[in-house]
Write an enzyme that holds these catalytic residues in place. Sequence first.
Site, PDB file in Angstrom:
ATOM      1  CG  ASP A  85      -1.922   1.011   1.348  1.00 15.98           C
ATOM      2  OD1 ASP A  85      -2.405   1.438   0.292  1.00 15.98           O
ATOM      3  OD2 ASP A  85      -2.287   1.399   2.485  1.00 15.98           O
ATOM      4  CG  ASP A 106       1.315   7.300  -3.352  1.00 13.95           C
ATOM      5  OD1 ASP A 106       1.315   8.246  -4.161  1.00 13.95           O
ATOM      6  OD2 ASP A 106       0.797   7.361  -2.223  1.00 13.95           O
ATOM      7  CG  HIS A 178      -5.080   8.357   3.636  1.00 16.11           C
ATOM      8  ND1 HIS A 178      -4.076   8.772   2.806  1.00 16.11           N
ATOM      9  CD2 HIS A 178      -5.513   7.173   3.124  1.00 16.11           C
ATOM     10  CE1 HIS A 178      -3.907   7.876   1.827  1.00 16.11           C
ATOM     11  NE2 HIS A 178      -4.766   6.903   1.996  1.00 16.11           N
ATOM     12  CG  HIS A 207      -6.195   4.991  -1.429  1.00 10.22           C
ATOM     13  ND1 HIS A 207      -5.136   4.403  -0.781  1.00 10.22           N
ATOM     14  CD2 HIS A 207      -6.166   4.529  -2.703  1.00 10.22           C
ATOM     15  CE1 HIS A 207      -4.482   3.626  -1.638  1.00 10.22           C
ATOM     16  NE2 HIS A 207      -5.091   3.681  -2.813  1.00 10.22           N
ATOM     17  CG  ASN A 231      -5.034   1.371   8.177  1.00 10.98           C
ATOM     18  OD1 ASN A 231      -5.124   0.493   9.025  1.00 10.98           O
ATOM     19  ND2 ASN A 231      -3.962   2.120   8.049  1.00 10.98           N
TER      20      ASN A 231
HETATM   21  O1  G3H Z   1      -4.281   3.030   1.914  1.00 12.61           O
HETATM   22  C1  G3H Z   1      -5.048   2.829   2.867  1.00 12.61           C
HETATM   23  C2  G3H Z   1      -6.239   3.592   3.021  1.00 12.61           C
HETATM   24  O2  G3H Z   1      -6.463   4.505   2.052  1.00 12.61           O
HETATM   25  C3  G3H Z   1      -6.980   3.590   4.271  1.00 12.61           C
HETATM   26  O3  G3H Z   1      -7.543   4.826   4.610  1.00 12.61           O
HETATM   27  O4  G3H Z   1      -7.236   4.712   7.056  1.00 12.61           O
HETATM   28  O5  G3H Z   1      -8.750   6.369   6.047  1.00 12.61           O
HETATM   29  O6  G3H Z   1      -9.339   3.959   6.043  1.00 12.61           O
HETATM   30  P1  G3H Z   1      -8.277   4.965   6.018  1.00 12.61           P
HETATM   31 ZN    ZN Z   2      -4.476   5.047   1.065  1.00  7.30          ZN
END
Ligand code: G3H
Ligand code: ZN
Length: 287
Positions: A85, A106, A178, A207, A231
């Site tokens: 990721d 990325d 995020h 994301h 996440n």
């Molecule tokens: O790459 C991981 C994510 O984009 C998770 O995002 O922590 O806001 O769910 P989040």
């Molecule tokens: Zn992400």
Amino acid sequence: MSLVNGTEIFKAAREGHYAVGAFNTNNLEWTRAILGAAQETNTPILIQTSMGAAKYMGGYELCKNLVEQTIKSMNITVPVIMHLDHGNYEAAKECIEVGYNSVMFDGHDLPFEENLAKTKEIVALAHAKGISVEAEVGSIGGEEDGIIGAGELADVEEAKQLAAAGPDYLAVGIGNIHGVYPENWQGLSFDRLQELADAIDLPLVLHGGSGIPKEQILKAIEMGISKVNVNTEQQIAWSNAVKEYYAENKDQAEKGFDPRKVLAPGTKAIKDTVESRIKWFGTPAVK
Ligand code: G3H
Ligand code: ZN
């Protein structure tokens, strides 16, 4: 079924107007919870490590072995994609070397031409080994494990050029952030998502999947989002469960201080969260 790449799984998701969840792991318990949720729901799943989490756990090779061995010991039969990721150029190359099934390069913080050139290089290296690639256009707002983005909307022309570089899926900035969404968040930009979806056939990636209202996620999936990354929601679920364990003084009773007992409610909370998101995303069961 063991580890597989993501190319066909996400292509089918875009065609079928559903999404497959991408969940971050941080350790053994996280890994068991995510894989357990996939098995319980009988659905394919993507398990991913950020660069920071992989460093914390002891490196990419260890992470790959951890997932592989956990699949074995838990008798996991659903398809599992092991993914990097938000990798930088070096991390993506290392994960291709150690045998991840899928890597995200990325390059959002690079000048666009450099992002494009490096995406092409990573695609060539990965595809030579049957590994899928995710590229990113337009940054995702907020901060995740040191990856900071201002959250601008993806430029459609740049997205088309990046898609032509040959990745298997494309992460797009559409107002997503995020971490925890601020109260004054304006919501996803469906106008921009529509323009991107009209211009690009690839599976699109959302994301910052934690905290987006369910209706917005479902609408985005209907429009072309095929991979949703989550996440923070697992982290919050974990943290609340552990807090409750101590608040109820469970560590004081019957050897409740045993780390296996302390960690169990948090692990269950992650598993429940992942299962609920799999249902939201409409991921179909494996036949
Ligand atoms: O790459 C991981 C994510 O984009 C998770 O995002 O922590 O806001 O769910 P989040
Ligand atoms: Zn992400």
